[in-house]
Design an enzyme around this catalytic site. Sequence first.
Site, PDB file in Angstrom:
ATOM      1  N   PHE A   1       0.814  -1.231   0.000  1.00  0.00           N
ATOM      2  CA  PHE A   1       0.000   0.000   0.000  1.00  0.00           C
ATOM      3  C   PHE A   1       0.838   1.268   0.000  1.00  0.00           C
ATOM      4  CE2 PHE A   1      -0.343   2.724   3.761  1.00  0.00           C
ATOM      5  CZ  PHE A   1       0.452   2.078   4.685  1.00  0.00           C
ATOM      6  N   LYS A   2       2.112   1.153   0.351  1.00  0.00           N
ATOM      7  CA  LYS A   2       2.971   2.340   0.364  1.00  0.00           C
ATOM      8  C   LYS A   2       3.019   3.035  -1.002  1.00  0.00           C
ATOM      9  CE  LYS A   2       4.741   1.424   4.597  1.00  0.00           C
ATOM     10  NZ  LYS A   2       4.060   0.198   5.011  1.00  0.00           N
TER      11      LYS A   2
END
Length: 495
Positions: A112-113
């Site tokens: 998700f970064k």
Amino acid sequence: MNYISTRGKYEGKVTSAYAIKCGLAEDGGLFMPENIPHLTADELRSLISKSYNERAAFVVGKFLTDYTYDELLLDAEAAYAEKKFGSFPAPVRKVDEKLFSLELWHGPTCAFKDMALQIMPRLFVRALRKTGEKREALILVATSGDTGKAALEGYRDVEGTKIQVFYPTDGVSVMQKLQMQTQEGANVSVKAIKGNFDDAQSGVKRIFADAKTEAVLNQKNTFLSSANSINWGRLVPQIVYYVSAYLDMVSSGEIAFGEKIDVCVPTGNFGNIFACYIAKLMGLPVEKLVCASNVNNVLTEFLACGRYNKLRDFYATISPSMDILISSNLERLLYLVAGQKKTAEYMERLAKDGEYTVDSDIFKKITESFVGIYTDEAETKNTIKKTFENKNYLIDTHTAVAMSAAERYMSTYKAERKILVVSTASPYKFAKDVFMSINVSSCDLPDTEAPEKLSDLTGTEIPAPLSSILTKKILHPDIIEREDMDNAVLDFVTD
Ligand SMILES: *Cc1c(COP(=O)(O)O)cnc(C)c1O
């Protein structure tokens, strides 16, 4: 809109461009907007028919008022391009009647970064221009695995920047390590350190605070900045996907407009879940935020009794991106709930005694919104197996921590609302542990064979960025002592 420090020890107010450029405030605090802008029901409704990028430009624009809508839209379109994220960057998947998964791992590094780190370098380069900065920026990153790779991909070959990443040599998965060791780009440096994530993070913080290093770098026409989630430029793009997920649940008819949902987030540095809290404060109909931890359950304990105590054993788990004992962004929550003076006090106590306890009125306010639940290793594995076998849904180890917490939350609190579980990594990023959780009788298998085996077992596909990694050349093999981090920085700049 102006930005101020969570600790309030210096009087300054700065623009969002300046806050993004610098990362940390001068007094060691974190930047926060002076007030939280509101999303009216009409505005929310008008975003239902909009694309993800339009939603992003609108929501981010509420905070970055010195950026134009057109600039933000351009940046979002470049960041979330189809060739990087597929057709929709943050899809919601229905797991069962009450439980939904917000998949945030369709980007180039499969975690998700990417949602923040694909757009942040673009916001950052604009920030350099908007603030008249002539020096080169050195982005320093401490990573528990996923941030490092995502930041490297985001900043590689970005003009006017260099990026250096430190990761704990035994604290990341084999895939994560390979992803970083094979990183290409002319402006990148990657070092493994002997220690855990908190050692890496403390080392980076120490370098940021060191006036001597700052002076030496300045002579070389360079200044330090951060891509960690302490940077406001990381946080604000994360607010967008909560708004977007809610709107998608409305348009698919799963909830009525205005209906409240709960959200469960697998938490480490408290950045992701804090972004959801901001969305709630802006007016998104979110009731409870379930903060899911692994056995490094410092946050669960805090949310149960108001005492934050980092002096505890550290465990290396199968969800390494959540193996954190100092959750930096909690400081932002304290600031919002308790104000600058108290926040400065608590942070001082944390640095001095390793713990602090918040006042009871502050604790009460926090627990009105937050619930903490932790999941041990056995339950995490069991959740992966159950979710695959019963729901036909393959999840990674971090998502499993949250899935388990969400299920326990619903049964314990008899919650009636629908719950959105945030899925933070592709199962293939942690293929070995995922495979062995489902196929419990399997013998130990080499990490490098795990993706193939997992694909055979489940009939799902290995994401392209991960399938190519095994044949790439190792470019960054160094392992250094944590005391040598300062030198590594100076060497890199002198290169
Ligand atoms: C970083 C990360 C987390 C933790 O997010 P925070 O914002 O640090 O709380 C959870 N899962 C994965 C896969 C991550 O990469």
